[in-house]
Every structure is written in structure tokens, then in C-alpha cells.
Design a protein around this motif. Sequence first.
Motif, PDB file in Angstrom:
ATOM      1  N   ILE A 116       0.851  -1.500  -0.093  1.00 41.89           N
ATOM      2  CA  ILE A 116       0.051   0.035   0.180  1.00 41.89           C
ATOM      3  C   ILE A 116       0.796   1.206  -0.054  1.00 41.89           C
ATOM      4  O   ILE A 116       1.613   1.376   0.890  1.00 41.89           O
ATOM      5  N   GLU A 117       0.691   2.156  -1.113  1.00 46.90           N
ATOM      6  CA  GLU A 117       1.489   3.299  -1.245  1.00 46.90           C
ATOM      7  C   GLU A 117       0.950   4.440  -0.207  1.00 46.90           C
ATOM      8  O   GLU A 117       1.437   5.033   0.672  1.00 46.90           O
ATOM      9  N   ARG A 118      -0.541   4.641  -0.432  1.00 46.54           N
ATOM     10  CA  ARG A 118      -1.017   5.754   0.573  1.00 46.54           C
ATOM     11  C   ARG A 118      -2.604   5.235   0.782  1.00 46.54           C
ATOM     12  O   ARG A 118      -3.080   4.526  -0.111  1.00 46.54           O
ATOM     13  N   LEU A 119      -3.089   5.490   1.681  1.00 50.86           N
ATOM     14  CA  LEU A 119      -4.362   4.929   2.210  1.00 50.86           C
ATOM     15  C   LEU A 119      -5.291   6.204   2.586  1.00 50.86           C
ATOM     16  O   LEU A 119      -5.209   6.945   3.079  1.00 50.86           O
ATOM     17  N   VAL A 120      -6.643   5.965   2.096  1.00 48.90           N
ATOM     18  CA  VAL A 120      -7.620   6.775   2.206  1.00 48.90           C
ATOM     19  C   VAL A 120      -8.765   5.771   3.173  1.00 48.90           C
ATOM     20  O   VAL A 120      -9.276   4.986   2.513  1.00 48.90           O
ATOM     21  N   LEU A 121      -9.080   6.339   4.484  1.00 46.96           N
ATOM     22  CA  LEU A 121     -10.166   5.396   4.999  1.00 46.96           C
ATOM     23  C   LEU A 121     -11.532   6.442   5.251  1.00 46.96           C
ATOM     24  O   LEU A 121     -11.228   7.341   5.853  1.00 46.96           O
ATOM     25  N   ALA A 122     -12.409   6.071   4.548  1.00 47.05           N
ATOM     26  CA  ALA A 122     -13.546   7.130   4.657  1.00 47.05           C
ATOM     27  C   ALA A 122     -14.835   6.404   5.337  1.00 47.05           C
ATOM     28  O   ALA A 122     -15.064   5.091   5.164  1.00 47.05           O
ATOM     29  N   ASN A 123     -15.340   7.178   6.150  1.00 49.21           N
ATOM     30  CA  ASN A 123     -16.559   6.709   6.846  1.00 49.21           C
ATOM     31  C   ASN A 123     -16.452   5.156   7.284  1.00 49.21           C
ATOM     32  O   ASN A 123     -17.489   4.299   6.897  1.00 49.21           O
ATOM     33  N   THR A 124     -15.589   4.985   8.209  1.00 49.05           N
ATOM     34  CA  THR A 124     -15.290   3.696   8.780  1.00 49.05           C
ATOM     35  C   THR A 124     -14.962   3.492  10.213  1.00 49.05           C
ATOM     36  O   THR A 124     -15.196   4.567  10.568  1.00 49.05           O
ATOM     37  N   SER A 125     -14.531   2.521  10.527  1.00 44.66           N
ATOM     38  CA  SER A 125     -14.455   2.257  11.962  1.00 44.66           C
ATOM     39  C   SER A 125     -13.462   1.122  11.946  1.00 44.66           C
ATOM     40  O   SER A 125     -13.412   0.212  11.214  1.00 44.66           O
ATOM     41  N   ALA A 126     -12.664   1.232  13.548  1.00 42.75           N
ATOM     42  CA  ALA A 126     -11.732   0.066  13.512  1.00 42.75           C
ATOM     43  C   ALA A 126     -12.560  -0.944  14.504  1.00 42.75           C
ATOM     44  O   ALA A 126     -11.972  -2.094  14.512  1.00 42.75           O
ATOM     45  N   TRP A 127     -13.783  -0.617  14.944  1.00 36.66           N
ATOM     46  CA  TRP A 127     -14.412  -1.625  15.852  1.00 36.66           C
ATOM     47  C   TRP A 127     -15.885  -0.974  15.815  1.00 36.66           C
ATOM     48  O   TRP A 127     -16.146   0.157  16.021  1.00 36.66           O
ATOM     49  N   PHE A 128     -16.968  -2.033  15.719  1.00 34.21           N
ATOM     50  CA  PHE A 128     -18.490  -1.722  15.502  1.00 34.21           C
ATOM     51  C   PHE A 128     -18.975  -1.926  16.813  1.00 34.21           C
ATOM     52  O   PHE A 128     -20.159  -2.156  16.445  1.00 34.21           O
ATOM     53  N   GLY A 129     -18.536  -2.259  17.810  1.00 30.83           N
ATOM     54  CA  GLY A 129     -19.082  -2.713  19.132  1.00 30.83           C
ATOM     55  C   GLY A 129     -19.251  -3.990  19.184  1.00 30.83           C
ATOM     56  O   GLY A 129     -18.745  -4.843  18.675  1.00 30.83           O
ATOM     57  N   PRO A 130     -19.816  -4.469  20.324  1.00 27.40           N
ATOM     58  CA  PRO A 130     -19.969  -5.788  20.820  1.00 27.40           C
ATOM     59  C   PRO A 130     -20.308  -6.651  19.810  1.00 27.40           C
ATOM     60  O   PRO A 130     -21.389  -6.417  19.110  1.00 27.40           O
ATOM     61  N   GLN A 131     -19.687  -7.892  19.696  1.00 26.75           N
ATOM     62  CA  GLN A 131     -20.022  -8.639  18.364  1.00 26.75           C
ATOM     63  C   GLN A 131     -21.478  -9.365  18.489  1.00 26.75           C
ATOM     64  O   GLN A 131     -21.951  -9.734  17.532  1.00 26.75           O
ATOM     65  N   ASP A 132     -21.995  -9.484  19.878  1.00 26.04           N
ATOM     66  CA  ASP A 132     -23.361 -10.200  20.038  1.00 26.04           C
ATOM     67  C   ASP A 132     -24.507  -9.288  19.116  1.00 26.04           C
ATOM     68  O   ASP A 132     -25.518  -9.972  18.758  1.00 26.04           O
ATOM     69  N   GLN A 133     -24.235  -8.072  19.030  1.00 29.94           N
ATOM     70  CA  GLN A 133     -25.278  -7.255  18.422  1.00 29.94           C
ATOM     71  C   GLN A 133     -25.529  -7.626  17.060  1.00 29.94           C
ATOM     72  O   GLN A 133     -26.584  -7.092  16.295  1.00 29.94           O
ATOM     73  N   TRP A 134     -24.526  -8.294  16.389  1.00 26.95           N
ATOM     74  CA  TRP A 134     -24.469  -8.502  14.891  1.00 26.95           C
ATOM     75  C   TRP A 134     -25.225  -9.907  14.688  1.00 26.95           C
ATOM     76  O   TRP A 134     -25.679 -10.048  13.555  1.00 26.95           O
ATOM     77  N   ASP A 135     -25.520 -10.595  15.850  1.00 26.42           N
ATOM     78  CA  ASP A 135     -26.255 -11.956  15.571  1.00 26.42           C
ATOM     79  C   ASP A 135     -27.712 -11.398  14.948  1.00 26.42           C
ATOM     80  O   ASP A 135     -28.113 -12.201  14.253  1.00 26.42           O
ATOM     81  N   ALA A 136     -28.369 -10.426  15.500  1.00 27.06           N
ATOM     82  CA  ALA A 136     -29.660 -10.363  15.446  1.00 27.06           C
ATOM     83  C   ALA A 136     -29.789  -9.692  13.951  1.00 27.06           C
ATOM     84  O   ALA A 136     -30.684  -9.966  13.134  1.00 27.06           O
ATOM     85  N   ARG A 137     -28.815  -8.643  13.566  1.00 25.67           N
ATOM     86  CA  ARG A 137     -28.635  -8.386  12.287  1.00 25.67           C
ATOM     87  C   ARG A 137     -28.604  -9.271  11.268  1.00 25.67           C
ATOM     88  O   ARG A 137     -29.252  -9.359  10.028  1.00 25.67           O
ATOM     89  N   ILE A 138     -27.647 -10.240  11.528  1.00 26.58           N
ATOM     90  CA  ILE A 138     -27.523 -11.510  10.451  1.00 26.58           C
ATOM     91  C   ILE A 138     -28.718 -12.096  10.252  1.00 26.58           C
ATOM     92  O   ILE A 138     -29.340 -12.515   9.067  1.00 26.58           O
TER      93      ILE A 138
END
Length: 265
Positions: A116-138
Motif C-alpha cells: 500500500i502506497e497511500r491509504l484513504v479511510l472514509a466513513n469507517t471504523s476500527a471496531w463496530f461494538g460488541p459482537q453479539d449485536q450482529w447476531d440479530a442483524r445477520i
Amino acid sequence: MTRLHYLTTRDNARIAYRLDGAPELPLVVLSNSIGTDLHMWDGQIAALIEHFRVLRYDARGHGASSVPPGPYTLERLGEDVLELLDALQVRRAHFVGLSLGGIVGQWLAVNAAERIERLVLANTSAWFGPQDQWDARIADVLEADDMQGTTAMFLGNWFPASWLEPLRAEVEPFRATLLGSNRHGLAGSYAAVQETDLRRALSSIRVPTLVIAGQFDTVTAASHSELIAGAIAGARLLTLPAVHLSNVEFPREFDGAVLEFLMER
């Protein structure tokens, strides 16, 4: 005549991709949000190809790419990019990722920084919160009768309310893509987000980085971008008065910032 090409990955997924711009120019990779395809970057191409060759791709489970059984891992999504670069015989490239694409960009900068030469990170996150909240979304996306509710949820998270009633022309392609999305591809990608926690790894990133935040983003709050920019040495932060798809809502400002950053000497 289609301009799509296809790569078969080592785990036998089929990744659709497209190249725009002169072959002799430096390469920039554009990586998508969940629920979109490579056309989410259509508004950026004219500006970028004046200076770069542009590689866009449909993440596995999306668009014209295949839908392997989930769950997907972040490592596998990152390896898809590395395999594309290998197939094109590109040793180093710039990388612009939004939302899930930004998570992939962080993974690449941590695990394959030499690519990677240069990096642009737009509207993102390194962590989206507790894992169990995604079970219902899935479960919700897999069990829904159709894609109407999922589509409405995504559009409400991506755009200002004033863009949705009445529906602006810019939104219609995203609505159509969501309605045609494969629920298993969405669920597989949710699983990659669910496992993501790159907060401790951010400080190891040495790739020059521009972080773009949306002031009104409810998916990846501006505070998430501030955390990323604060953790990466020398990173810059730009906050636009946008919701989640800042490249669509403020294309001129987005393109200008990205070009200025990527072309800096």
C-alpha cells in the motif's frame, strides 16, 4: 460490451473487477461499502483517471462477484485485494476504502503494508461494538421475506432524509442494487464486520493515511474516524457535513481531498 473482468481466488470465489484509466499510470484501488457494488464509485472515476489507473471490484457476495458460503473473514476480504494486485502484477497501489472497504484498508495497512502506497479511510471504523449485536442483524437479513426492509434501513443510514422523500436521482441506483442484493452475501459480510477489532493494531500502521469522516454519519460516527486518525502516526482527518456515503453526497470535496492527498510528493 462488458468491461468487467473476473479473478478466481485461491478459495474458488469469483471476483468481478473493472479497470479504468491508462495502464501506465499509478494504480488506485477503490473498495466498497456493504450493500453496494463497484458502481458506488462512478462519480469519482472522471476525476481519478486523469492521474491514475483505477481498479474497482465487487466484494465477494456482492454485485457480479460470486456468493461463497459465509461467514466471511476480514482476512479473506483483504486477501481478495492482494490476489487482485498479484493477478495484475502490481506490487504497490494506493487504496481508498469506504465503510467495509475502509476496514479492509486498515487490515491491509496492518498486514500487508508493503503493498500500500497511500491509504484513504472514509466513513469507517476500527471496531463496530460488541459482537453479539450482529447476531440479530445477520438473522434479520437471512429471515426477511424480501429485501424491502433491508433496503430501507441501508438507505436511511446512508443518505440525508431530504434525499429520500422524495427519492433523489442519486439514490435510485443504490436502491436498485440493494433490492437485487444476495442476502447471503450481506450476512457473510456482516460476519466480517462482527469480528473486526483493529483498535490496538492502528498504532502499527506506517502508511501515509487520510481519514474522511461524515459529521452526520450514524453508522460510523465521526468519533470513530477521530479515533483512527489519532492512532495512526501522521494521519490527517477531514470531516465533511455528510451522512455515510460521503463520496456521493459531497463528490467535489471528496475527490479534491483524495486527489490532493494521493498526488502529494
